[in-house]
Scaffold this active site. Structure first.
Site, PDB file in Angstrom:
ATOM      1  N   SER A 198       1.063  -1.379   0.101  1.00  0.00           N
ATOM      2  CA  SER A 198       0.436   0.519  -0.259  1.00  0.00           C
ATOM      3  C   SER A 198       0.951   1.555   0.235  1.00  0.00           C
ATOM      4  CB  SER A 198      -1.345  -0.027   1.625  1.00  0.00           C
ATOM      5  OG  SER A 198      -2.331   1.179   0.802  1.00  0.00           O
ATOM      6  N   ASP A 339      -9.831  -3.647  -5.741  1.00  0.00           N
ATOM      7  CA  ASP A 339      -9.323  -3.356  -4.950  1.00  0.00           C
ATOM      8  C   ASP A 339     -10.521  -1.983  -4.479  1.00  0.00           C
ATOM      9  OD1 ASP A 339      -8.197  -1.281  -2.654  1.00  0.00           O
ATOM     10  OD2 ASP A 339      -6.216  -2.368  -3.515  1.00  0.00           O
ATOM     11  N   HIS A 365      -8.807  -4.677  -0.491  1.00  0.00           N
ATOM     12  CA  HIS A 365      -7.426  -4.333  -0.240  1.00  0.00           C
ATOM     13  C   HIS A 365      -6.083  -5.354   0.885  1.00  0.00           C
ATOM     14  CE1 HIS A 365      -4.533  -0.648  -0.350  1.00  0.00           C
ATOM     15  NE2 HIS A 365      -4.697  -0.871   0.688  1.00  0.00           N
TER      16      HIS A 365
END
Length: 446
Positions: A198, A339, A365
């Site tokens: 991320s 996501d 995610h």
């Protein structure tokens, strides 16, 4: 309906986008022979990428995968224990480097080491980190890879103290750069492999691109990278659940971190970062762009280029999709098409010969949960291709010795020739960190 609807007839095939002219790499089995293309290398060494991801039947959508990442109980899975080393940086800031395994006296000096960067407000305790590091660092005799790993915890995250008027952000790469000075100096013979998640994936991508052929990492794997921060922030805010669940959840996480450190950041009340920290720490459930407007654009990095005029000026600067063309090491990105946090992914990778882009139809995610043995048990599918990539690039690829700048110690700081403005030194005693103990007040997984 968006939480639950997901047709069972959906194609589970992972889209793998190779560059038009893949880079040529030399492998151990081809010593003295022609090189192999990066595409052929991945197809042979990373079969899990092509096997497809089948989500657990009770987590069929990206929303459910993501929410389970946040609310699931992973305290009994993938246990990892770390030994923490604190690094003091030249600007006065502090990083927490968590090494595992804790006791490794018999490991050869050329044992590969995985260098990890966590997500937005996480740390080495995050379940998505441990899901890969537990098997990566498990001894060969127990079915693991037998590697070392180190998680670079951002300033202020995972109980790392704030000791200068600066936090962290998606666009500030110098902290990773200085951590790499220390890791490279401590393990000079070890292949260093990047693994990032991320927001940390955005930082690692920018670092790899900025370093180019001199990169101190042999390869990199990034998961759920946010890439185009401007586009993905706007898309996140365009739906009710995106704005009021994910964006506000991430924004509140950032406020919670800031509250813990506001006294340290506001020691000089007249400083712009102190003013921003005091204001932003009082926000109630802000969206992430509201927090970035209040604080990150001012206190998320060093000058220059901070401060920025607006959060979106910061996003334009920090986005990693623009620099993909500068990557010069084997680089794998894995994203999920459903996501809800990252909805725009640069699958063309600017045609870079070193970059492989993979997109699973499902996974949310940082989720990628598939069924495991036992009713209601899950495991992370993404661990399989990530581990295959780490092992293949560490053990099979032969890399010509990069032209690294010389590391040297000046006034007690380890620095690099040509960038003496940066440097680090070890401070304080080492701590033992239990990886399953999350930081209080943090919503995990985001």
């Amino acid at each position: 309906m968006s939480l639950f609807f997901n047709p069972w007839t959906v194609d589970r095939t992972t889209e793998i986008r190779f560059p038009p002219s893949p880079a040529l790499v030399k492998t151990r089995e081809l010593v003295g022979a022609d090189h192999i293309s990066l595409q052929e290398f991945v197809q042979k060494r990373c079969p899990s990428l092509r096997s497809g991801f089948q989500p657990a039947w009770w987590l069929p959508s990206g929303h459910l995968q993501t929410l389970y990442c946040v609310f699931g109980d992973f305290s009994q899975r993938d246990k990892v224990t770390y030994k923490r080393t604190f690094l003091r940086l030249k600007d006065g800031g502090t990083l927490g480097l968590d090494f595992t395994p804790v006791d490794d006296p018999d490991m050869p000096p050329d044992t590969p080491i995985v260098v990890v960067m966590h997500g937005l407000t996480g740390g080495s305790y995050e379940s998505y980190v441990r899901a890969i590091l537990a098997p990566a660092c498990r001894p060969l005799s127990q079915g693991g890879l037998g590697y070392r790993a180190v998680v670079v915890n951002f300033r202020g995250c995972a109980d790392v103290p704030i000791t200068s008027p600066q936090l962290y952000s998606a666009g500030h790469t110098d902290d990773l750069r200085q951590a790499m000075f220390y890791i490279s100096n401590r393990f000079p013979a070890a292949p260093r492999l990047g693994l990032a998640f991320s927001l940390g994936a955005n930082v690692m991508t920018r670092y790899v691109a900025e370093e180019g052929e001199r990169c101190r990492l042999k390869s990199a794997c990034v998961l759920a990278c946010p890439w185009n921060l401007t586009a993905n922030t706007k898309k996140l805010s365009s739906t009710y659940i995106g704005r009021h669940v994910y964006s506000r959840g991430m924004g509140q996480n950032l406020v919670n971190i800031l509250k813990k450190h506001v006294a340290s950041l506001a020691r000089d009340p007249g400083h712009d970062v102190a003013k921003a920290a005091t204001f932003a720490s009082a926000l109630s459930r802000p969206t992430i762009d509201m927090f970035d407007q209040a604080f990150t654009r001012i206190g998320g990095g060093s000058s220059p280029p901070w401060p920025f005029a607006s959060a979106f000026d910061y996003y334009e600067y920090a986005s990693s999709h623009k620099v993909l063309g500068d990557v010069r090491i084997p680089f794998l990105s894995i994203s999920a098409a459903d996501d809800p946090v990252v909805q725009e992914v640069p699958m063309d990778a600017k045609g870079n010969a070193w970059v492989v882009m993979a997109m699973t139809p499902n996974g949310g995610h940082l989720g990628w949960f598939e069924s495991d043995d036992g009713w209601g048990q899950v495991k992370r599918w993404v661990s399989k291709p990530a581990l295959e990539w780490l092992r293949a690039t560490a053990e099979d690829i032969i890399r010509d010795r990069p032209d690294h700048r010389e590391l040297q110690e000046i006034d007690g700081f380890l620095t690099e020739a040509g960038v003496e403005r940066l440097g680090c030194r070890v401070v304080d005693k080492e701590l033992i960190i239990v990886g399953t103990e999350r930081e209080a007040g943090m919503m995990a997984g985001l």
